[in-house]
Write a protein that holds these residues in place. Structure first.
Motif, PDB file in Angstrom:
ATOM      1  N   GLU A 291       0.959  -1.280  -0.232  1.00  0.00           N
ATOM      2  CA  GLU A 291       0.142  -0.127   0.058  1.00  0.00           C
ATOM      3  C   GLU A 291       0.931   1.521  -0.116  1.00  0.00           C
ATOM      4  O   GLU A 291       0.412   2.132  -0.809  1.00  0.00           O
ATOM      5  N   ILE A 292       1.768   1.301   0.768  1.00  0.00           N
ATOM      6  CA  ILE A 292       2.768   2.471   0.747  1.00  0.00           C
ATOM      7  C   ILE A 292       3.529   2.654  -0.653  1.00  0.00           C
ATOM      8  O   ILE A 292       3.479   3.628  -1.263  1.00  0.00           O
ATOM      9  N   GLY A 293       3.995   1.429  -1.147  1.00  0.00           N
ATOM     10  CA  GLY A 293       4.396   1.493  -2.874  1.00  0.00           C
ATOM     11  C   GLY A 293       3.315   2.061  -3.750  1.00  0.00           C
ATOM     12  O   GLY A 293       3.828   3.098  -4.505  1.00  0.00           O
ATOM     13  N   ALA A 294       2.202   1.787  -3.695  1.00  0.00           N
ATOM     14  CA  ALA A 294       0.968   2.099  -4.535  1.00  0.00           C
ATOM     15  C   ALA A 294       0.909   3.461  -4.176  1.00  0.00           C
ATOM     16  O   ALA A 294       0.704   4.193  -5.113  1.00  0.00           O
ATOM     17  N   THR A 295       0.750   3.846  -3.230  1.00  0.00           N
ATOM     18  CA  THR A 295       0.627   5.330  -2.607  1.00  0.00           C
ATOM     19  C   THR A 295       1.896   6.171  -3.260  1.00  0.00           C
ATOM     20  O   THR A 295       1.711   7.365  -3.813  1.00  0.00           O
ATOM     21  N   TYR A 296       3.025   5.979  -3.266  1.00  0.00           N
ATOM     22  CA  TYR A 296       4.014   6.309  -3.799  1.00  0.00           C
ATOM     23  C   TYR A 296       4.153   6.618  -5.297  1.00  0.00           C
ATOM     24  O   TYR A 296       4.370   7.626  -5.938  1.00  0.00           O
ATOM     25  N   TRP A 297       3.580   5.310  -5.796  1.00  0.00           N
ATOM     26  CA  TRP A 297       3.603   5.341  -7.286  1.00  0.00           C
ATOM     27  C   TRP A 297       2.573   6.534  -7.596  1.00  0.00           C
ATOM     28  O   TRP A 297       2.864   7.070  -8.752  1.00  0.00           O
ATOM     29  N   GLN A 298       1.288   6.589  -7.040  1.00  0.00           N
ATOM     30  CA  GLN A 298       0.186   7.465  -7.432  1.00  0.00           C
ATOM     31  C   GLN A 298       0.887   9.022  -7.225  1.00  0.00           C
ATOM     32  O   GLN A 298       0.458   9.868  -7.985  1.00  0.00           O
ATOM     33  N   ALA A 299       1.641   9.182  -6.326  1.00  0.00           N
ATOM     34  CA  ALA A 299       2.297  10.529  -6.109  1.00  0.00           C
ATOM     35  C   ALA A 299       3.590  10.778  -6.833  1.00  0.00           C
ATOM     36  O   ALA A 299       4.069  11.759  -6.824  1.00  0.00           O
ATOM     37  N   LYS A 300       3.860   9.792  -7.866  1.00  0.00           N
ATOM     38  CA  LYS A 300       4.999   9.855  -8.766  1.00  0.00           C
ATOM     39  C   LYS A 300       6.091  10.070  -8.154  1.00  0.00           C
ATOM     40  O   LYS A 300       7.267  10.557  -8.338  1.00  0.00           O
ATOM     41  N   MET A 301       6.335   9.438  -6.905  1.00  0.00           N
ATOM     42  CA  MET A 301       7.705   9.411  -6.157  1.00  0.00           C
ATOM     43  C   MET A 301       8.223   7.894  -6.263  1.00  0.00           C
ATOM     44  O   MET A 301       8.124   6.929  -5.601  1.00  0.00           O
ATOM     45  N   PHE A 302       8.534   7.812  -7.733  1.00  0.00           N
ATOM     46  CA  PHE A 302       9.259   6.376  -8.133  1.00  0.00           C
ATOM     47  C   PHE A 302      10.296   5.604  -7.149  1.00  0.00           C
ATOM     48  O   PHE A 302      10.098   4.619  -7.232  1.00  0.00           O
ATOM     49  N   ALA A 303      11.317   6.641  -6.901  1.00  0.00           N
ATOM     50  CA  ALA A 303      12.351   5.735  -6.045  1.00  0.00           C
ATOM     51  C   ALA A 303      11.903   5.052  -4.646  1.00  0.00           C
ATOM     52  O   ALA A 303      12.012   4.054  -4.369  1.00  0.00           O
ATOM     53  N   GLU A 304      10.912   5.914  -4.129  1.00  0.00           N
ATOM     54  CA  GLU A 304      10.372   5.332  -2.823  1.00  0.00           C
ATOM     55  C   GLU A 304       9.348   4.245  -3.065  1.00  0.00           C
ATOM     56  O   GLU A 304       9.444   3.334  -2.324  1.00  0.00           O
ATOM     57  N   ALA A 305       8.763   4.281  -4.033  1.00  0.00           N
ATOM     58  CA  ALA A 305       7.694   3.320  -4.483  1.00  0.00           C
ATOM     59  C   ALA A 305       8.547   1.933  -4.714  1.00  0.00           C
ATOM     60  O   ALA A 305       8.049   0.951  -4.187  1.00  0.00           O
ATOM     61  N   ARG A 306       9.547   2.079  -5.751  1.00  0.00           N
ATOM     62  CA  ARG A 306      10.061   1.134  -5.736  1.00  0.00           C
ATOM     63  C   ARG A 306      11.102   0.276  -4.674  1.00  0.00           C
ATOM     64  O   ARG A 306      10.764  -0.731  -4.532  1.00  0.00           O
TER      65      ARG A 306
ATOM     66  N   LEU B  95       8.657   0.421 -12.313  1.00  0.00           N
ATOM     67  CA  LEU B  95       9.908   0.194 -13.346  1.00  0.00           C
ATOM     68  C   LEU B  95       9.698   0.707 -14.830  1.00  0.00           C
ATOM     69  O   LEU B  95      10.557   1.227 -15.057  1.00  0.00           O
ATOM     70  N   LYS B  96       8.351   0.533 -15.280  1.00  0.00           N
ATOM     71  CA  LYS B  96       8.068   1.030 -16.593  1.00  0.00           C
ATOM     72  C   LYS B  96       8.159   2.554 -16.542  1.00  0.00           C
ATOM     73  O   LYS B  96       8.559   3.194 -17.241  1.00  0.00           O
ATOM     74  N   GLU B  97       7.741   3.161 -15.361  1.00  0.00           N
ATOM     75  CA  GLU B  97       7.848   4.646 -15.239  1.00  0.00           C
ATOM     76  C   GLU B  97       9.120   5.150 -15.256  1.00  0.00           C
ATOM     77  O   GLU B  97       9.525   6.288 -15.860  1.00  0.00           O
ATOM     78  N   ILE B  98      10.128   4.200 -14.621  1.00  0.00           N
ATOM     79  CA  ILE B  98      11.529   4.930 -14.627  1.00  0.00           C
ATOM     80  C   ILE B  98      12.280   4.274 -15.652  1.00  0.00           C
ATOM     81  O   ILE B  98      13.693   4.739 -15.774  1.00  0.00           O
ATOM     82  N   GLY B  99      11.599   3.753 -16.746  1.00  0.00           N
ATOM     83  CA  GLY B  99      12.224   3.263 -18.060  1.00  0.00           C
ATOM     84  C   GLY B  99      12.975   2.017 -17.892  1.00  0.00           C
ATOM     85  O   GLY B  99      13.794   1.784 -19.010  1.00  0.00           O
ATOM     86  N   GLU B 100      12.753   1.173 -16.917  1.00  0.00           N
ATOM     87  CA  GLU B 100      13.400  -0.156 -17.000  1.00  0.00           C
ATOM     88  C   GLU B 100      12.233  -1.162 -17.495  1.00  0.00           C
ATOM     89  O   GLU B 100      11.894  -2.083 -16.855  1.00  0.00           O
ATOM     90  N   THR B 101      11.973  -1.098 -18.995  1.00  0.00           N
ATOM     91  CA  THR B 101      11.056  -1.654 -19.476  1.00  0.00           C
ATOM     92  C   THR B 101      11.057  -3.347 -19.643  1.00  0.00           C
ATOM     93  O   THR B 101      10.161  -3.855 -19.436  1.00  0.00           O
ATOM     94  N   GLU B 102      12.245  -3.487 -19.858  1.00  0.00           N
ATOM     95  CA  GLU B 102      12.744  -5.032 -20.007  1.00  0.00           C
ATOM     96  C   GLU B 102      12.353  -5.781 -18.624  1.00  0.00           C
ATOM     97  O   GLU B 102      11.430  -6.537 -18.584  1.00  0.00           O
ATOM     98  N   LYS B 103      12.893  -5.153 -17.561  1.00  0.00           N
ATOM     99  CA  LYS B 103      12.618  -5.632 -16.138  1.00  0.00           C
ATOM    100  C   LYS B 103      11.024  -5.486 -15.956  1.00  0.00           C
ATOM    101  O   LYS B 103      10.586  -6.681 -15.115  1.00  0.00           O
ATOM    102  N   ALA B 104      10.521  -4.555 -16.042  1.00  0.00           N
ATOM    103  CA  ALA B 104       9.039  -4.303 -15.892  1.00  0.00           C
ATOM    104  C   ALA B 104       8.296  -5.493 -16.561  1.00  0.00           C
ATOM    105  O   ALA B 104       7.341  -6.079 -16.164  1.00  0.00           O
ATOM    106  N   GLY B 105       8.536  -5.678 -18.029  1.00  0.00           N
ATOM    107  CA  GLY B 105       8.040  -6.887 -18.725  1.00  0.00           C
ATOM    108  C   GLY B 105       8.070  -8.163 -18.072  1.00  0.00           C
ATOM    109  O   GLY B 105       7.135  -8.843 -17.808  1.00  0.00           O
TER     110      GLY B 105
END
Length: 69
Positions: free
Chosen positions: A8-23, A47-57
């Protein structure tokens, strides 16, 4: 139940565009619950948002596999 807080913390950070914290939060969650499709999905989104598309897949595929089982 404590592990789910990390998701839930990660999802909240993702929504806030705080990607390092979300990760960080979502990787902690996935270490504890590697077969949770929702947590894997959110990690893939981060991972997709930060450009790590292969790992995201790879993570998205794990989420699909987890949902099937």
């Amino acid at each position: 139940a404590l592990s789910e807080i990390w998701r839930e913390i990660g999802a909240t950070y993702w929504q806030a565009k705080m990607f390092a914290e979300a990760r960080n939060a979502l990787e902690t969650f996935v270490e504890r619950r590697p077969y949770d499709p929702e947590g894997l999905y959110y990690l893939g989104k981060v991972l997709k948002e930060i450009g790590e598309t292969e790992k995201a897949g790879e993570i998205f595929q794990q989420a699909v596999d987890a949902a099937k089982s």
